[in-house]
Design a protein around this motif. Structure first.
Motif, PDB file in Angstrom:
ATOM      1  N   GLY A 160       0.812  -1.218   0.000  1.00  0.00           N
ATOM      2  CA  GLY A 160       0.000   0.000   0.000  1.00  0.00           C
ATOM      3  C   GLY A 160       0.839   1.258   0.000  1.00  0.00           C
ATOM      4  N   SER A 202       3.833   1.545  -1.199  1.00  0.00           N
ATOM      5  CA  SER A 202       4.417   1.648  -2.535  1.00  0.00           C
ATOM      6  C   SER A 202       3.414   2.240  -3.520  1.00  0.00           C
ATOM      7  CB  SER A 202       4.882   0.271  -3.004  1.00  0.00           C
ATOM      8  OG  SER A 202       5.323   0.325  -4.327  1.00  0.00           O
ATOM      9  N   SER A 203       2.184   1.750  -3.486  1.00  0.00           N
ATOM     10  CA  SER A 203       1.132   2.289  -4.369  1.00  0.00           C
ATOM     11  C   SER A 203       0.880   3.755  -4.065  1.00  0.00           C
ATOM     12  CB  SER A 203      -0.164   1.501  -4.213  1.00  0.00           C
ATOM     13  OG  SER A 203      -0.026   0.204  -4.730  1.00  0.00           O
ATOM     14  N   ARG A 236       1.213   6.650  -6.798  1.00  0.00           N
ATOM     15  CA  ARG A 236      -0.036   7.174  -7.350  1.00  0.00           C
ATOM     16  C   ARG A 236      -0.653   8.343  -6.587  1.00  0.00           C
ATOM     17  NH1 ARG A 236       1.203   5.438 -11.827  1.00  0.00           N
ATOM     18  NH2 ARG A 236       1.368   3.198 -12.013  1.00  0.00           N
ATOM     19  N   TRP A 253      -9.166   5.209  -9.321  1.00  0.00           N
ATOM     20  CA  TRP A 253      -8.051   4.271  -9.273  1.00  0.00           C
ATOM     21  C   TRP A 253      -8.495   2.835  -9.488  1.00  0.00           C
ATOM     22  CZ3 TRP A 253      -3.747   6.191 -10.420  1.00  0.00           C
ATOM     23  CH2 TRP A 253      -3.420   7.491 -10.053  1.00  0.00           C
ATOM     24  N   PHE A 265      -6.373   0.559 -11.926  1.00  0.00           N
ATOM     25  CA  PHE A 265      -5.716  -0.673 -11.498  1.00  0.00           C
ATOM     26  C   PHE A 265      -6.187  -1.871 -12.315  1.00  0.00           C
ATOM     27  CE2 PHE A 265      -5.116   1.298  -7.039  1.00  0.00           C
ATOM     28  CZ  PHE A 265      -3.876   1.815  -7.398  1.00  0.00           C
ATOM     29  N   ASP A 269      -4.467  -1.508 -15.687  1.00  0.00           N
ATOM     30  CA  ASP A 269      -3.054  -1.819 -15.502  1.00  0.00           C
ATOM     31  C   ASP A 269      -2.835  -3.330 -15.477  1.00  0.00           C
ATOM     32  OD1 ASP A 269      -0.263  -1.106 -14.769  1.00  0.00           O
ATOM     33  OD2 ASP A 269      -0.810  -2.017 -12.847  1.00  0.00           O
ATOM     34  N   ARG A 322      -4.990  -4.278  -4.635  1.00  0.00           N
ATOM     35  CA  ARG A 322      -4.194  -3.043  -4.595  1.00  0.00           C
ATOM     36  C   ARG A 322      -4.918  -1.954  -3.819  1.00  0.00           C
ATOM     37  NH1 ARG A 322      -1.659  -1.796 -10.416  1.00  0.00           N
ATOM     38  NH2 ARG A 322      -0.608  -0.166  -9.214  1.00  0.00           N
ATOM     39  N   LEU A 342      -3.779  -0.274  -0.227  1.00  0.00           N
ATOM     40  CA  LEU A 342      -3.681   1.176  -0.110  1.00  0.00           C
ATOM     41  C   LEU A 342      -4.537   1.679   1.060  1.00  0.00           C
ATOM     42  CD1 LEU A 342      -2.536   3.765  -1.250  1.00  0.00           C
ATOM     43  CD2 LEU A 342      -4.242   3.675  -3.058  1.00  0.00           C
TER      44      LEU A 342
END
Length: 138
Positions: free
Chosen positions: A29, A31-32, A36, A99, A103, A106, A125, A129
């Motif tokens: 989370g 990292s995301s 973003r 998002w 996601f 992606d 994801r 987050l």
């Protein structure tokens, strides 16, 4: 598979995995968030991101979500906002990105998976987050 179903599945998996799994989820989370969200909300989540000054109203301090909700982290609401975006005055003349759709796209593009798997990946994801945001509450 819907986000709601994928969320329920992810919660059950986390409950079964214990604290170590939760730590991994928070790392993902974070990292995301850095990739973003930090551009608007800042690396620390307090609303001072690199482009925050471009908004008529600066992005929210995400470390105070629990405080603004009477002390309880609004988990479902935060998850929903990440998935569906947000169209409120706090975002000035533009809306927060959706998002959930990003996601999914992606996962479909970069991983070459089928739609049902992409929805589960996206739900995971968003869930990670949301857990990260819960972990930075003051």
């Amino acid at each position: 598979m819907t986000f709601r179903h994928a969320l329920a599945t992810a919660i059950l998996a986390l409950a079964a995995g214990g604290a170590q799994a939760q730590d991994s989820v928070i790392v993902l989370g974070k990292s995301s968030f850095g990739a973003r969200c930090a551009l608007c909300h800042g690396d620390d989540g307090k609303g001072g991101g690199e482009i925050a000054e471009l908004f008529r109203v600066p992005p929210s301090d995400l470390t105070k979500l629990s405080e603004r909700n009477g002390g309880a982290f609004p988990f479902a609401r935060v998850y929903g906002i990440i998935v569906d975006g947000m169209d409120e005055a706090g975002h000035g003349d533009s809306t927060m990105p959706i998002w959930g759709d990003y996601f999914i796209a992606d996962a479909l593009e970069d991983r070459g998976v089928k739609m049902s798997d992409a929805v589960e990946i996206a739900a995971g994801r968003v869930l990670s987050l949301t857990y990260y945001l819960e972990s930075i509450q003051r």
